[in-house]
Design a protein around this motif. Structure first.
Motif, PDB file in Angstrom:
ATOM      1  N   ALA A  66       0.845  -1.201   0.000  1.00 45.60           N
ATOM      2  CA  ALA A  66       0.000   0.000   0.000  1.00 45.60           C
ATOM      3  C   ALA A  66       0.879   1.248   0.000  1.00 45.60           C
ATOM      4  N   ILE A  67       0.399   2.289  -0.681  1.00 50.79           N
ATOM      5  CA  ILE A  67       1.111   3.565  -0.665  1.00 50.79           C
ATOM      6  C   ILE A  67       0.139   4.687  -0.327  1.00 50.79           C
ATOM      7  N   LYS A  68       0.696   5.767   0.213  1.00 51.12           N
ATOM      8  CA  LYS A  68      -0.141   6.910   0.567  1.00 51.12           C
ATOM      9  C   LYS A  68       0.606   8.211   0.284  1.00 51.12           C
ATOM     10  N   SER A  69      -0.142   9.290   0.329  1.00 54.80           N
ATOM     11  CA  SER A  69       0.455  10.589   0.061  1.00 54.80           C
ATOM     12  C   SER A  69       1.632  10.838   1.005  1.00 54.80           C
ATOM     13  N   GLY A  70       2.705  11.378   0.476  1.00 58.28           N
ATOM     14  CA  GLY A  70       3.884  11.651   1.299  1.00 58.28           C
ATOM     15  C   GLY A  70       4.948  10.571   1.200  1.00 58.28           C
ATOM     16  N   ASP A  71       4.578   9.410   0.644  1.00 56.86           N
ATOM     17  CA  ASP A  71       5.550   8.319   0.509  1.00 56.86           C
ATOM     18  C   ASP A  71       6.567   8.625  -0.594  1.00 56.86           C
ATOM     19  N   GLU A  72       7.745   8.030  -0.428  1.00 56.89           N
ATOM     20  CA  GLU A  72       8.733   8.052  -1.512  1.00 56.89           C
ATOM     21  C   GLU A  72       8.824   6.632  -2.068  1.00 56.89           C
ATOM     22  N   VAL A  73       8.491   6.507  -3.336  1.00 53.71           N
ATOM     23  CA  VAL A  73       8.527   5.192  -3.986  1.00 53.71           C
ATOM     24  C   VAL A  73       9.687   5.183  -4.982  1.00 53.71           C
ATOM     25  N   ALA A  74      10.472   4.108  -4.954  1.00 59.26           N
ATOM     26  CA  ALA A  74      11.617   4.009  -5.874  1.00 59.26           C
ATOM     27  C   ALA A  74      11.459   2.784  -6.756  1.00 59.26           C
ATOM     28  N   PHE A  75      11.868   2.918  -8.009  1.00 59.20           N
ATOM     29  CA  PHE A  75      11.939   1.780  -8.934  1.00 59.20           C
ATOM     30  C   PHE A  75      13.370   1.680  -9.438  1.00 59.20           C
ATOM     31  N   PHE A  76      13.871   0.446  -9.498  1.00 54.06           N
ATOM     32  CA  PHE A  76      15.246   0.258  -9.958  1.00 54.06           C
ATOM     33  C   PHE A  76      15.483  -1.182 -10.407  1.00 54.06           C
ATOM     34  N   PRO A  77      16.550  -1.397 -11.191  1.00 54.66           N
ATOM     35  CA  PRO A  77      16.888  -2.763 -11.624  1.00 54.66           C
ATOM     36  C   PRO A  77      17.488  -3.542 -10.454  1.00 54.66           C
ATOM     37  N   PRO A  78      17.572  -4.889 -10.583  1.00 58.03           N
ATOM     38  CA  PRO A  78      18.252  -5.683  -9.557  1.00 58.03           C
ATOM     39  C   PRO A  78      19.624  -5.074  -9.250  1.00 58.03           C
ATOM     40  N   VAL A  79      20.013  -5.121  -7.989  1.00 63.61           N
ATOM     41  CA  VAL A  79      21.206  -4.398  -7.544  1.00 63.61           C
ATOM     42  C   VAL A  79      22.488  -5.155  -7.894  1.00 63.61           C
TER      43      VAL A  79
END
Lengths: 82, 154
Positions: A66-79
């Motif tokens: 779940a996400i809500k306002s104020g969250d920081e969401v990151a997307f990235f490739p496998p590390v």
């Protein structure tokens, strides 16, 4: 608003390191992915990659998170550090 | 949660001194008889290509949080004393140091195991990415299944 950040190859493919999105219609990371993929053909192709990882507020999460306002969401490739 | 984790983790562009790091792990630490260190360096070849440099990118904030979790898990699983993890970012050339993991313990088994555990989990969980420069051009490295398997063994 939700802050979205992108890293490494993903950042380069999207030519975008950060954006903000209105979170009214978004309840999960999966919703956010769908919204981003609908931007254009390039974004759609990039987000079709199942190997992409996501994090919410610096913790690795699954798409159902779940996400809500104020969250920081990151997307990235496998590390690949170390 | 454990305290003083800030001092246990350093993400930096600057190089580090193995001798200095060992000295810090040993300083005023008479109870630990074992010090295990790992240093990772830039290789001159990778998958048949001649490498000229690596550029390391990371996710500030998440990197520290992720490493803190890994270190705390190691402290729960093994009887270890001090831990230090250093990871460099930016452009690094052949032979340069990339990563340091140092662990102390009373006896060697705990420090050996915890050091390898921290390194294996750093490889698959800490948000760092390597871009490789070769004479044939630049490209982002792909994650290796073998690294996933090593971490899963713990």
């Amino acid at each position: 608003m939700i802050k979205v950040v992108f890293f490494a190859a993903l950042r380069e493919q999207l030519n975008c390191s950060e954006l903000s999105l209105n979170s009214d219609q978004l309840t999960t990371v999966a919703d956010l992915k769908t919204a981003l993929a609908s931007k254009d053909e390039n974004w759609q192709q990039v987000f079709a990659n199942n190997a992409l990882l996501s994090a919410v507020n610096h913790d690795m999460v699954h798409s159902e998170q779940a996400i809500k306002s104020g969250d920081e969401v990151a997307f990235f490739p496998p590390v690949t550090g170390g | 949660m454990t305290t003083n984790t800030d001092a246990e983790i350093s993400i930096q562009t600057a190089d580090f001194s193995l001798a200095d790091e060992v000295a810090l792990l040993e300083q005023d630490n008479a109870i630990d008889g074992a010090v295990v260190t790992f240093t990772g360096r830039v290789r001159n070849q990778n998958e048949g290509k001649e490498v000229t440099s690596l550029t390391l990118e990371h996710y500030p904030g998440m990197t520290e949080k992720s490493l803190t979790k890994i270190i705390n898990t190691a402290k729960e699983r093994w009887r270890i004393g001090r831990v230090k993890v250093i990871h460099r970012v930016g452009e690094l050339f052949i032979g340069e140091q990339i990563v340091f993991v140092g662990v102390t313990s009373k006896h060697r088994q705990d420090a050996f195991a915890a050091n390898e555990f921290i390194m294996d989990y750093l490889k698959v969980q800490a948000p760092f990415w390597k871009k490789e420069s070769t004479k044939q051009g630049n490209h982002w490295l792909d994650a290796k299944t073998s690294d996933e398997n090593k971490a899963a063994k713990w």
